[in-house]
Design an enzyme around this catalytic site. Structure first.
Site, short mmCIF file in Angstrom:
data_model
loop_
_atom_site.label_atom_id
_atom_site.label_comp_id
_atom_site.label_asym_id
_atom_site.label_seq_id
_atom_site.Cartn_x
_atom_site.Cartn_y
_atom_site.Cartn_z
N THR A 133 13.24 10.26 34.71
CA THR A 133 11.97 9.61 34.34
C THR A 133 11.34 8.88 35.51
O THR A 133 12.04 8.45 36.44
CB THR A 133 12.25 8.61 33.19
OG1 THR A 133 11.11 7.78 33.01
CG2 THR A 133 13.43 7.69 33.50
N ASP A 134 10.02 8.69 35.43
CA ASP A 134 9.33 7.88 36.45
C ASP A 134 9.67 6.39 36.30
O ASP A 134 9.36 5.60 37.20
CB ASP A 134 7.81 8.10 36.38
CG ASP A 134 7.18 7.78 35.04
OD1 ASP A 134 7.90 7.35 34.10
OD2 ASP A 134 5.94 7.95 34.91
N GLU A 135 10.27 6.01 35.16
CA GLU A 135 10.53 4.58 34.93
C GLU A 135 11.56 4.02 35.92
O GLU A 135 11.66 2.81 36.09
CB GLU A 135 10.97 4.35 33.48
CG GLU A 135 9.94 4.92 32.51
CD GLU A 135 10.04 4.44 31.09
OE1 GLU A 135 10.63 3.39 30.84
OE2 GLU A 135 9.49 5.14 30.21
N TYR A 159 16.96 0.82 29.71
CA TYR A 159 16.82 2.29 29.70
C TYR A 159 16.62 2.81 31.12
O TYR A 159 17.32 3.72 31.58
CB TYR A 159 15.64 2.70 28.81
CG TYR A 159 15.16 4.12 29.06
CD1 TYR A 159 15.94 5.22 28.73
CD2 TYR A 159 13.91 4.36 29.66
CE1 TYR A 159 15.51 6.53 28.98
CE2 TYR A 159 13.46 5.65 29.91
CZ TYR A 159 14.27 6.73 29.57
OH TYR A 159 13.84 8.02 29.83
N LYS A 163 19.00 5.30 33.44
CA LYS A 163 18.57 6.59 33.99
C LYS A 163 18.68 6.56 35.53
O LYS A 163 19.07 7.55 36.15
CB LYS A 163 17.12 6.90 33.58
CG LYS A 163 16.93 7.22 32.11
CD LYS A 163 17.64 8.48 31.65
CE LYS A 163 17.03 9.75 32.18
NZ LYS A 163 17.66 10.96 31.57
P1 NAD Z 1 15.07 12.30 22.66
O1 NAD Z 1 15.57 10.92 22.40
O2 NAD Z 1 13.98 12.86 21.79
O3 NAD Z 1 16.29 13.34 22.58
C1 NAD Z 1 17.54 13.09 23.14
C2 NAD Z 1 18.52 14.12 22.59
O4 NAD Z 1 19.80 13.89 23.21
C3 NAD Z 1 18.75 14.01 21.08
O5 NAD Z 1 18.72 15.28 20.50
C4 NAD Z 1 20.15 13.39 20.97
O6 NAD Z 1 20.83 13.78 19.79
C5 NAD Z 1 20.81 13.95 22.22
N1 NAD Z 1 21.96 13.17 22.67
C6 NAD Z 1 22.07 11.82 22.77
N2 NAD Z 1 23.28 11.47 23.23
C7 NAD Z 1 23.97 12.64 23.45
C8 NAD Z 1 25.26 12.96 23.95
N3 NAD Z 1 26.11 12.00 24.32
N4 NAD Z 1 25.60 14.26 24.05
C9 NAD Z 1 24.75 15.24 23.68
N5 NAD Z 1 23.51 14.99 23.18
C10 NAD Z 1 23.12 13.71 23.08
O7 NAD Z 1 14.63 12.33 24.19
P2 NAD Z 1 13.47 13.13 24.90
O8 NAD Z 1 12.22 12.35 24.79
O9 NAD Z 1 13.50 14.55 24.46
O10 NAD Z 1 13.94 13.02 26.42
C11 NAD Z 1 14.78 14.02 27.00
C12 NAD Z 1 15.12 13.61 28.40
O11 NAD Z 1 13.93 13.45 29.17
C13 NAD Z 1 15.86 12.27 28.50
O12 NAD Z 1 16.85 12.37 29.48
C14 NAD Z 1 14.79 11.29 28.92
O13 NAD Z 1 15.33 10.22 29.67
C15 NAD Z 1 13.89 12.16 29.76
N6 NAD Z 1 12.49 11.74 29.80
C16 NAD Z 1 11.77 11.62 28.64
C17 NAD Z 1 10.43 11.25 28.69
C18 NAD Z 1 9.58 11.15 27.45
O14 NAD Z 1 8.40 10.78 27.56
N7 NAD Z 1 10.07 11.46 26.29
C19 NAD Z 1 9.82 10.97 29.93
C20 NAD Z 1 10.62 11.08 31.09
C21 NAD Z 1 11.93 11.49 31.01
P1 TYD Z 2 6.73 4.55 24.59
O1 TYD Z 2 6.18 5.73 23.84
O2 TYD Z 2 7.81 3.74 23.96
O3 TYD Z 2 7.15 5.08 26.04
P2 TYD Z 2 7.63 4.23 27.35
O4 TYD Z 2 7.97 2.84 26.97
O5 TYD Z 2 8.80 5.02 27.78
O6 TYD Z 2 6.47 4.29 28.31
O7 TYD Z 2 5.54 3.58 24.91
C1 TYD Z 2 4.36 4.02 25.61
C2 TYD Z 2 3.52 2.79 25.84
O8 TYD Z 2 3.04 2.32 24.57
C3 TYD Z 2 4.27 1.64 26.46
O9 TYD Z 2 3.40 0.94 27.37
C4 TYD Z 2 4.62 0.75 25.28
C5 TYD Z 2 3.45 0.98 24.34
N1 TYD Z 2 3.78 0.85 22.89
C6 TYD Z 2 2.98 0.06 22.06
O10 TYD Z 2 1.98 -0.55 22.52
N2 TYD Z 2 3.29 -0.01 20.74
C7 TYD Z 2 4.36 0.63 20.21
O11 TYD Z 2 4.62 0.48 18.97
C8 TYD Z 2 5.17 1.46 21.05
C9 TYD Z 2 6.34 2.19 20.50
C10 TYD Z 2 4.84 1.55 22.39
#
Ligand code: NAD
Ligand code: TYD
Length: 352
Positions: A133-135, A159, A163
């Site tokens: 992630t960019d975070e 988080y 990561k």
């Molecule tokens: P998500 O929370 O929707 O899904 C995570 C999945 O991992 C779930 O299906 C969960 O059951 C599985 N999981 C958790 N622990 C596990 C374990 N120990 N073994 C096997 N499976 C396990 O997450 P997402 O949004 O699909 O994100 C996927 C990846 O991308 C993550 O690594 C996250 O850090 C990264 N990412 C997500 C975003 C975003 O905006 N969603 C942005 C940047 C990076």
């Molecule tokens: P989120 O979807 O949780 O992603 P991330 O924290 O990984 O960026 O949140 C996106 C943005 O929205 C973040 O700045 C937090 C804000 N946010 C709210 O304002 N209200 C909410 O209920 C949630 C879940 C997020």
């Protein structure tokens, strides 16, 4: 040969598996622990498809991962498995370190042991793609340049720290053991199949349920929204042509404030599912207490992946958010499935 996708029952992983098997025929083994965020319903279109095998288990289970690598002749691992929600990491950090750090360590060990038993050619062709992630880069001021791959790591939430730690582990396995790793750091994803605890699906869900749309603080925090389909195409490209040992930042080139995003969703819903009383969904917007340690702005400089691998995002925010709202309107049963007991407990604890 076959690829192993971990976390493939989650939001991005499920989109990736579905996209992979639409674009080609190489089989996929999905390994997922099915936490609250994992949903087999997301992979239902693959029921009965011989190209897909689902395995219930954890990335930290080295013996299981080792067996899968051997018995399916795996040539690449794409690691999505993680605890992924910042707010949950604030209320309970430990599972983030168990999965994102210790889990990734177990996965890397299983791959290291597996590669030790392979011949040189197979070892060189193997790929370990770690999705991050960019975070990890921390937060930007309004005029700061976007995050490049060379930015220092400055994670601000548990988080992001977990990561960042996993990225460091992956790097160390490259430097120490020569693992053929690739790392991607992407911005906020949105699109179909996202669990409604994240901003965009939460707002759609709450709007339709006539509940408050919670905006943290002033709502002027900026995120760089990446349509999940574009993220999948970037990952396919990195797996295909990325240089082992390299990191690629992936972004949507769509910087928006949270309040803009929420208002856009309200406008789309007003047109598609007008409220019976004729008022706008925007009247449900409620500013609530800000998230502690809330990063003000993320933005991705994606010039490296464009220059070296020829990838660019294809979806504008206008197009992607309309597609996303339409998907949620058309898939109420998926949303009903995932918003059961455990989901309601979380919402009550987080929003009162
Ligand atoms: P998500 O929370 O929707 O899904 C995570 C999945 O991992 C779930 O299906 C969960 O059951 C599985 N999981 C958790 N622990 C596990 C374990 N120990 N073994 C096997 N499976 C396990 O997450 P997402 O949004 O699909 O994100 C996927 C990846 O991308 C993550 O690594 C996250 O850090 C990264 N990412 C997500 C975003 C975003 O905006 N969603 C942005 C940047 C990076
Ligand atoms: P989120 O979807 O949780 O992603 P991330 O924290 O990984 O960026 O949140 C996106 C943005 O929205 C973040 O700045 C937090 C804000 N946010 C709210 O304002 N209200 C909410 O209920 C949630 C879940 C997020």
């Amino acid at each position: 040969m076959t690829i192993l996708v971990t976390g493939g029952a989650g939001f991005i992983g499920a989109n990736y598996v579905l996209d992979w098997l639409t674009a080609g025929n190489e089989p996929v083994v999905t390994l997922d622990a099915l936490t609250y965020a994992g949903n087999l319903a997301s992979l239902a279109p693959l029921n009965g498809d011989a190209r897909h095998t689902f395995v219930h288990g954890s990335i930290g289970d080295q013996a299981l991962v080792g067996r899968l690598l051997r018995s399916h002749d795996i040539r690449a691992v794409v690691n999505f498995a993680a605890e992924s929600h910042v707010d949950r990491s604030i209320s309970g950090p430990a599972p983030f370190f168990e999965t994102n750090v210790m889990g990734t360590l177990g996965l890397l060990e299983a791959v290291r042991n597996h590669l030790a038993a392979l011949g040189d050619g197979a070892r060189q062709d193997f790929r370990f793609l770690h999705v991050s992630t960019d975070e990890v880069y921390g937060t930007l001021g309004p005029a700061d340049p976007a995050f490049a791959e060379t930015n220092p790591y400055q994670p601000n939430s548990p988080y992001a720290a977990s990561k960042a730690s996993s990225d460091h582990l992956v790097r160390a396995y490259r430097e120490t053991y020569g693992l053929p790793v690739l790392v991607t750091n992407c911005s906020n994803n949105y699109g179909p199949l996202q669990f409604p605890e994240k901003l965009i699906p939460l707002v759609i869900h709450n709007a339709l349920a006539n509940k408050a749309l919670p905006v943290y603080g002033d709502g002027l925090q900026v995120r760089d929204w990446l349509y999940v389909g574009d993220h999948c195409s970037a990952l396919r490209r990195v797996l295909e042509a990325g240089m082992p040992g390299e990191t690629y930042n992936v972004g949507g080139d769509n910087q928006k404030t949270n309040i803009e995003v929420v208002r856009t969703i309200c406008t789309l819903l007003d047109a598609r599912r007008p409220k019976a009383d004729g008022t706008s969904y925007a009247n449900q917007i409620t500013h609530v207490t800000d998230r502690p340690g809330h990063d003000r702005r993320y933005a991705i400089d994606a010039r490296k992946i464009e220059r070296e691998l020829g990838w660019r995002p294809a979806t504008s925010f206008t197009e992607g958010i309309a597609r996303t709202v339409d998907w949620y309107l058309g898939n109420a049963s998926w949303v009903d499935d995932v918003t059961s007991g455990a989901y309601r407990d979380w919402i009550k604890r987080q929003y009162g």
